[in-house]
Design an enzyme around this catalytic site. Sequence first.
Site, PDB file in Angstrom:
ATOM      1  CE  LYS A  90     -32.444 -18.733 -12.492  1.00 48.16           C
ATOM      2  NZ  LYS A  90     -32.355 -17.788 -13.636  1.00 48.16           N
ATOM      3  CE  LYS A 114     -21.887 -17.257 -10.936  1.00 49.82           C
ATOM      4  NZ  LYS A 114     -22.212 -15.917 -11.492  1.00 49.82           N
ATOM      5  CE  LYS A 126     -24.296 -15.293 -17.599  1.00 46.20           C
ATOM      6  NZ  LYS A 126     -24.239 -15.195 -16.134  1.00 46.20           N
ATOM      7  CG  ASP A 166     -24.459 -11.506 -16.974  1.00 51.25           C
ATOM      8  OD1 ASP A 166     -24.214 -12.147 -15.947  1.00 51.25           O
ATOM      9  OD2 ASP A 166     -23.553 -10.981 -17.655  1.00 51.25           O
ATOM     10  CB  THR A 210     -25.651  -9.890  -7.436  1.00 46.33           C
ATOM     11  OG1 THR A 210     -26.694 -10.520  -8.173  1.00 46.33           O
ATOM     12  CG2 THR A 210     -24.318 -10.434  -7.882  1.00 46.33           C
TER      13      THR A 210
HETATM   14  N1  GLU Z   1     -26.184 -13.310 -14.316  1.00 42.95           N
HETATM   15  C1  GLU Z   1     -26.156 -13.659 -12.934  1.00 42.95           C
HETATM   16  C2  GLU Z   1     -24.979 -14.556 -12.668  1.00 42.95           C
HETATM   17  O1  GLU Z   1     -23.937 -14.379 -13.250  1.00 42.95           O
HETATM   18  C3  GLU Z   1     -27.477 -14.177 -12.439  1.00 42.95           C
HETATM   19  C4  GLU Z   1     -27.997 -15.397 -13.115  1.00 42.95           C
HETATM   20  C5  GLU Z   1     -29.388 -15.808 -12.688  1.00 42.95           C
HETATM   21  O2  GLU Z   1     -29.977 -15.178 -11.803  1.00 42.95           O
HETATM   22  O3  GLU Z   1     -29.884 -16.789 -13.263  1.00 42.95           O
HETATM   23  O4  GLU Z   1     -25.015 -15.443 -11.859  1.00 42.95           O
END
Ligand code: GLU
Length: 449
Positions: A90, A114, A126, A166, A210
């Site tokens: 994820k 995270k 990612k 992102d 976020t």
């Molecule tokens: N890009 C965001 C992060 O850095 C969200 C990633 C997501 O929701 O999967 O966590």
Amino acid sequence: MANYIERVIEQVKAKNPGEVEFHQTVEEVLTSLAPVIEQHPEYEKMGLLERLTEPERGISFRVVWVDDNGNVQVNKGYRYEFNSAIGPYKGGLRFAPNVYPGIIKFLGFEQIFKNSLTGLPIGGGKGGSDFDPNGKSDAEVMRFCQAFMTELYRHIGPHTDVPAGDLGVGGREIGYLFGQYKRITNRFDGGVLTGKGIPYGGCLGRTEATGFGIVWYAEEMLKANGEEMKGKTVAISGFGNVSWGTAWKLQQLGAKLVTISGPDGYIYDPDGINTDEKLNMMLELRASGKNVCAPYAERFPNAKFVPGKKPWEVKADLYIPCATQNEVHMEDAKAIVESGAKFYCEGSNMPTTNEALAYLQDNGIIVGPAKAANAGGVACSCIEMGQNAGHTVFQHQDVYDQLHQIMINIHKACKEASEKYYGKYDLVKGANIAGFEKVAEAMMAQGLV
Ligand code: GLU
């Protein structure tokens, strides 16, 4: 044990030459794990750190599309599926011209910890592309996203890998990506992407999640040190989604936000960026696709635009970098320390160089690390996956309540891990350890895979 960690860091550098952002994050994370590794000699025997730092799978692909002038364009596309020990991969997709494997791997590696910190069942991954959405027409963005998904769809799925947004990937891009996935597969797999629009399976609150999470995390940092958010002067960078959600929650909690920034410079607004009109201006700046913040000062004449500079020279009680990686260097850290501030909470991923981070902490600044503070975004994404899996819709307030509790829990986990292993309140080390423990346990249980 220190030798084991050093050896793995050196191996990562040798195996991934020139990928400096990836080296930086591996060094930062593994170094803080020393006391845990010390207690678990079996980790070395099972090659745990070597496996953790090697993505389970990395895909690199060609993305071909045609621009509005009829010219053929070729970009690079990536997905690094880093770790699936505790759940499907994820993490977001980043579209930016500087994207290369070193950036995607650093983000993917961070994402493991995270996602684990959220307490939810999601692994780390990612992806992205060196495509720059700024200045592109809607039709170009759509054609690019369709071409990107035409390869990516083979590798993702609600139980396999669940991308999201992102930098450079927001609701519009997710919409086009989802549309193409559905067209190719003939499946309405809601849970294959998160950050979707509300009418087609998106989660209420995801856009601001976020930013809200960052401020809730920072609030816990303040509370743990006998202070409150109300009345604090705050400086943030960026003006995109994360900054906007951060600004909105700061306004709700009675803090005074005085800066935002873009690649063109920063805005200093002595009256505070705290009205609906000012928050909407941030959305307008993003929608303009020009990637500049200067027009804010034309709309609100009391505000000053400072070209070519970063907002860290402005005096504040709390600093929250929300733009991109390595935006706070040594000279910025010195300015922050000189301002007399006590708190610094990372909003964007790895915004601080390792050297600047050490300087801030050595000078008594309380630092909230990104992998903990900005975990609200991905936590909300996981709530969205749950909503899609259950064919249901969660109410806005329910999402906020869950998210707030998750941020409180993450702060507590970081605090307790650092107290247990280092005997002090150090959220940077605590976040790495708390995120690591669960993943390590799961990897050990699953054998050599
Ligand atoms: N890009 C965001 C992060 O850095 C969200 C990633 C997501 O929701 O999967 O966590």
